[in-house]
Write a protein that holds these residues in place. Structure first.
Motif, short mmCIF file in Angstrom:
data_model
loop_
_atom_site.label_atom_id
_atom_site.label_comp_id
_atom_site.label_asym_id
_atom_site.label_seq_id
_atom_site.Cartn_x
_atom_site.Cartn_y
_atom_site.Cartn_z
N ILE A 183 0.67 3.06 3.60
CA ILE A 183 0.67 4.32 2.85
C ILE A 183 0.49 4.06 1.36
CG2 ILE A 183 3.18 4.50 2.57
CD1 ILE A 183 2.73 7.58 3.17
N MET A 184 1.02 2.94 0.86
CA MET A 184 0.88 2.63 -0.57
C MET A 184 -0.58 2.39 -0.94
SD MET A 184 3.72 3.00 -2.02
CE MET A 184 3.72 2.14 -3.58
N LYS A 185 -1.31 1.69 -0.09
CA LYS A 185 -2.73 1.46 -0.38
C LYS A 185 -3.51 2.76 -0.32
CE LYS A 185 -6.65 -1.48 0.77
NZ LYS A 185 -7.13 -2.61 1.60
N LEU A 186 -3.17 3.63 0.64
CA LEU A 186 -3.84 4.93 0.72
C LEU A 186 -3.56 5.75 -0.55
CD1 LEU A 186 -3.22 5.90 4.45
CD2 LEU A 186 -5.41 5.30 3.38
N HIS A 187 -2.32 5.75 -1.00
CA HIS A 187 -2.00 6.47 -2.24
C HIS A 187 -2.76 5.88 -3.42
CE1 HIS A 187 1.04 9.56 -1.57
NE2 HIS A 187 1.55 8.79 -0.62
N PHE A 188 -2.79 4.56 -3.49
CA PHE A 188 -3.49 3.90 -4.60
C PHE A 188 -4.97 4.25 -4.61
CE2 PHE A 188 -5.95 0.34 -6.33
CZ PHE A 188 -5.46 0.33 -7.63
N LEU A 189 -5.63 4.14 -3.47
CA LEU A 189 -7.07 4.42 -3.43
C LEU A 189 -7.37 5.91 -3.59
CD1 LEU A 189 -8.24 1.78 -0.81
CD2 LEU A 189 -8.60 1.76 -3.28
N CYS A 190 -6.50 6.77 -3.09
CA CYS A 190 -6.68 8.21 -3.36
C CYS A 190 -6.57 8.49 -4.85
CB CYS A 190 -5.66 9.04 -2.58
SG CYS A 190 -6.08 9.29 -0.85
N ASP A 243 -11.12 -8.04 -13.87
CA ASP A 243 -10.22 -8.99 -14.52
C ASP A 243 -9.43 -9.82 -13.52
OD1 ASP A 243 -11.05 -8.06 -16.97
OD2 ASP A 243 -9.31 -6.76 -17.27
N ASN A 244 -9.91 -9.85 -12.28
CA ASN A 244 -9.26 -10.61 -11.21
C ASN A 244 -7.80 -10.21 -11.03
OD1 ASN A 244 -9.52 -12.39 -9.07
ND2 ASN A 244 -8.81 -14.14 -10.29
N PHE A 245 -7.55 -8.90 -11.15
CA PHE A 245 -6.23 -8.30 -10.93
C PHE A 245 -5.18 -8.77 -11.93
CE2 PHE A 245 -8.52 -8.89 -6.92
CZ PHE A 245 -8.75 -7.56 -6.61
N SER A 246 -5.63 -9.30 -13.06
CA SER A 246 -4.68 -9.79 -14.06
C SER A 246 -4.44 -8.80 -15.19
CB SER A 246 -5.15 -11.13 -14.63
OG SER A 246 -6.38 -10.97 -15.30
N ILE A 300 -9.54 -5.31 -2.43
CA ILE A 300 -8.16 -4.90 -2.72
C ILE A 300 -7.36 -5.05 -1.43
CG2 ILE A 300 -6.63 -3.04 -3.43
CD1 ILE A 300 -8.91 -1.92 -5.12
N THR A 301 -6.47 -6.04 -1.43
CA THR A 301 -5.69 -6.34 -0.24
C THR A 301 -4.32 -5.68 -0.30
OG1 THR A 301 -4.71 -8.32 -1.18
CG2 THR A 301 -6.84 -8.60 -0.05
N GLU A 302 -3.65 -5.68 0.83
CA GLU A 302 -2.28 -5.15 0.88
C GLU A 302 -1.37 -5.97 -0.03
OE1 GLU A 302 -1.21 -2.39 2.25
OE2 GLU A 302 -2.90 -1.90 3.56
N LEU A 303 -1.59 -7.28 -0.11
CA LEU A 303 -0.79 -8.14 -0.98
C LEU A 303 -0.93 -7.71 -2.44
CD1 LEU A 303 1.05 -10.63 -1.31
CD2 LEU A 303 -1.03 -12.01 -1.47
N GLN A 304 -2.15 -7.42 -2.87
CA GLN A 304 -2.36 -6.97 -4.26
C GLN A 304 -1.68 -5.63 -4.51
OE1 GLN A 304 -6.47 -7.35 -3.64
NE2 GLN A 304 -6.67 -9.26 -4.81
N ILE A 305 -1.73 -4.74 -3.52
CA ILE A 305 -1.06 -3.44 -3.66
C ILE A 305 0.44 -3.64 -3.75
CG2 ILE A 305 -0.56 -1.24 -2.49
CD1 ILE A 305 -3.38 -1.41 -3.72
N ASN A 306 0.99 -4.53 -2.93
CA ASN A 306 2.43 -4.80 -2.98
C ASN A 306 2.85 -5.39 -4.32
OD1 ASN A 306 2.85 -3.81 -0.39
ND2 ASN A 306 2.60 -5.82 0.56
N LYS A 307 2.04 -6.31 -4.86
CA LYS A 307 2.34 -6.88 -6.18
C LYS A 307 2.31 -5.79 -7.24
CE LYS A 307 0.65 -11.60 -5.53
NZ LYS A 307 -0.40 -12.56 -5.92
N LEU A 308 1.32 -4.93 -7.16
CA LEU A 308 1.19 -3.84 -8.12
C LEU A 308 2.36 -2.87 -8.00
CD1 LEU A 308 -0.69 -2.64 -10.28
CD2 LEU A 308 -1.85 -1.42 -8.45
N ALA A 309 2.73 -2.52 -6.79
CA ALA A 309 3.83 -1.59 -6.56
C ALA A 309 5.16 -2.19 -7.03
CB ALA A 309 3.90 -1.21 -5.10
N SER A 310 5.30 -3.50 -6.96
CA SER A 310 6.56 -4.14 -7.38
C SER A 310 6.80 -3.96 -8.88
CB SER A 310 6.56 -5.62 -7.01
OG SER A 310 5.68 -6.35 -7.85
N LYS A 311 5.76 -3.65 -9.64
CA LYS A 311 5.93 -3.42 -11.08
C LYS A 311 6.67 -2.12 -11.37
CE LYS A 311 1.76 -5.91 -12.39
NZ LYS A 311 0.44 -5.83 -13.06
N PHE A 312 6.77 -1.24 -10.37
CA PHE A 312 7.46 0.04 -10.54
C PHE A 312 8.97 -0.14 -10.57
CE2 PHE A 312 3.63 2.21 -8.50
CZ PHE A 312 3.18 2.70 -9.71
#
Length: 153
Positions: free
Chosen positions: A45-52, A70-73, A140-152
Motif C-alpha cells: 500500500i505504501m508503494k501505491l500511495h507513493f506512485l499515486c 540521483d540514485n535515490f540519494s 523503484i523497489t519496495e526496499l526503497q519505499i520502505n527506506k523512504l517511509a522510515s524517514k517519516f
C-alpha cells in the motif's frame, strides 16, 4: 421593523468534483501502477500511495525523476498519503479488480483486462503512463519505499 424568516429552502446543485477525487479515476491509476510499474502486478500500500502521489502532478513526477536520477540519494522527505487511494482500493477489491493478499495488493485477471482496455485508448492517462513506463517494474523497489517511509518516523 424586525423581519422574520418563515422558511429556508435549498436547491440541489451539481458540484464538480476534481477527477483526482473520483474513485474510478483513482482505480485507473492503481491498475496502471500495478500493471506497468510493479513486479508480478503486486505492490504494498505504501508503494501505491507513493506512485499515486508521484503521478498526481507534473511537479511530483519531476521530483521523483530527480530522486531516481540521483540514485535515490537526494532528499525526498515528503510525499502524500491520500484517503482517495484507500477508498479506490476498497472499490477495486470489492469489484475484484485487485486482490488484497496480506500487506500487498495484486492485480486480478479482471483488473488486467480493464487496464489493457485503458492502455488501448491513447487519450487516457497519457502523462501517467509515460512516467510509469519510464520507471518500469525495477527502478523503484519496495526496499526503497520502505527506506523512504522510515524517514517519516
Amino acid at each position: 421593523m424586525e423581519e422574520k424568516i418563515n422558511a429556508i429552502s435549498f436547491n440541489d446543485r451539481a458540484i464538480p468534483i476534481p477527477s483526482d477525487y473520483r474513485p474510478l479515476y483513482k482505480i485507473g491509476h492503481i491498475l496502471l501502477i500495478l500493471y506497468i510499474s510493479c513486479r508480478a502486478g503486486k505492490s504494498s500500500i505504501m508503494k501505491l500511495h507513493f506512485l499515486c502521489w508521484a503521478i498526481k502532478t507534473k511537479s511530483n513526477t519531476a521530483t521523483v525523476k530527480g530522486w531516481i536520477k540521483d540514485n535515490f540519494s537526494s532528499h525526498l522527505y515528503i510525499w502524500g498519503i491520500e484517503p482517495t487511494v484507500n477508498r479506490a482500493l476498497l472499490f477495486a477489491v470489492s469489484n475484484e479488480l485487485v486482490k488484497n493478499i496480506g500487506p500487498d495488493f495484486l492485480i486480478t485477471t479482471k483488473g488486467n483486462d480493464l487496464v489493457k482496455a485503458i492502455t488501448r485508448d491513447k487519450e487516457l492517462y497519457n502523462r501517467e503512463r509515460e512516467f510509469l513506463s519510464s520507471i518500469g517494474k525495477n527502478k523503484i523497489t519496495e526496499l526503497q519505499i520502505n527506506k523512504l517511509a522510515s524517514k517519516f518516523h
